[in-house]
Write a protein that holds these residues in place. Structure first.
Motif, PDB file in Angstrom:
ATOM      1  N   ILE A  71      -6.897  -2.679  -2.175  1.00 19.31           N
ATOM      2  CA  ILE A  71      -6.596  -1.782  -2.974  1.00 19.31           C
ATOM      3  C   ILE A  71      -5.032  -1.931  -3.170  1.00 19.31           C
ATOM      4  N   GLU A  72      -4.136  -2.079  -1.970  1.00 27.22           N
ATOM      5  CA  GLU A  72      -2.733  -2.385  -2.438  1.00 27.22           C
ATOM      6  C   GLU A  72      -2.339  -3.731  -2.996  1.00 27.22           C
ATOM      7  N   GLU A  73      -3.256  -4.769  -2.857  1.00 29.64           N
ATOM      8  CA  GLU A  73      -3.064  -5.961  -3.360  1.00 29.64           C
ATOM      9  C   GLU A  73      -3.514  -6.012  -4.885  1.00 29.64           C
ATOM     10  N   TRP A  74      -4.599  -5.230  -5.043  1.00 30.94           N
ATOM     11  CA  TRP A  74      -4.882  -5.033  -6.492  1.00 30.94           C
ATOM     12  C   TRP A  74      -3.881  -4.391  -7.298  1.00 30.94           C
ATOM     13  N   LYS A  75      -3.202  -3.148  -6.535  1.00 28.76           N
ATOM     14  CA  LYS A  75      -2.134  -2.517  -7.210  1.00 28.76           C
ATOM     15  C   LYS A  75      -0.895  -3.657  -7.544  1.00 28.76           C
ATOM     16  N   LYS A  76      -0.443  -4.435  -6.478  1.00 27.60           N
ATOM     17  CA  LYS A  76       0.504  -5.353  -6.621  1.00 27.60           C
ATOM     18  C   LYS A  76       0.218  -6.387  -8.218  1.00 27.60           C
TER      19      LYS A  76
END
Length: 125
Positions: A76-81
């Protein structure tokens, strides 16, 4: 079929159905994030559908239903970036009002962060 209550999601079949639905939402987001960044620009279909899918996942996860799954918090954090980099790179081209832009940015960041936090909570339980 195993039942553990009288609710609409209190049985094995409903849990399986919910698993299929959440897997679909996750797969759609994963595919959009792995695809052409143009597809997740703010005025494109997946630019709107990705945060909508994430919000739906959050809503389902908060219910505590068996069968609702979430992606790993790191994913999810990578998707956010990825998403926010595209959003930030394109939003000015759409000439939004500064008020809208700032409020929308806040909502988008909160959407990703809330889902990641739900997953972290799920992992710690």
């Amino acid at each position: 079929m195993g039942d553990w209550g009288t609710g609409n999601f209190d049985n094995d079949t409903a849990a399986d159905h919910l698993s299929i639905l959440t897997d679909r939402l996750i797969t759609e987001v994963a595919d959009a994030m792995a695809g052409d960044p143009v597809e997740i620009e703010p005025d494109e279909y997946w630019g709107v559908a990705v945060p909508a899918n994430l919000e739906l996942l959050s809503l389902l996860a908060r219910q505590g239903y068996v069968g609702a799954s979430l992606p790993e918090a790191e994913v999810i954090e990578e998707w956010k970036k990825t998403y926010m980099a595209v959003w930030e790179g394109c939003i000015e081209d759409l000439a939004p009002s500064s008020g809208y832009k700032d409020k929308r940015r806040t909502v988008l960041i909160r959407t990703f962060d809330d889902l990641a936090e739900l997953r972290r909570k799920e992992d710690s339980d």
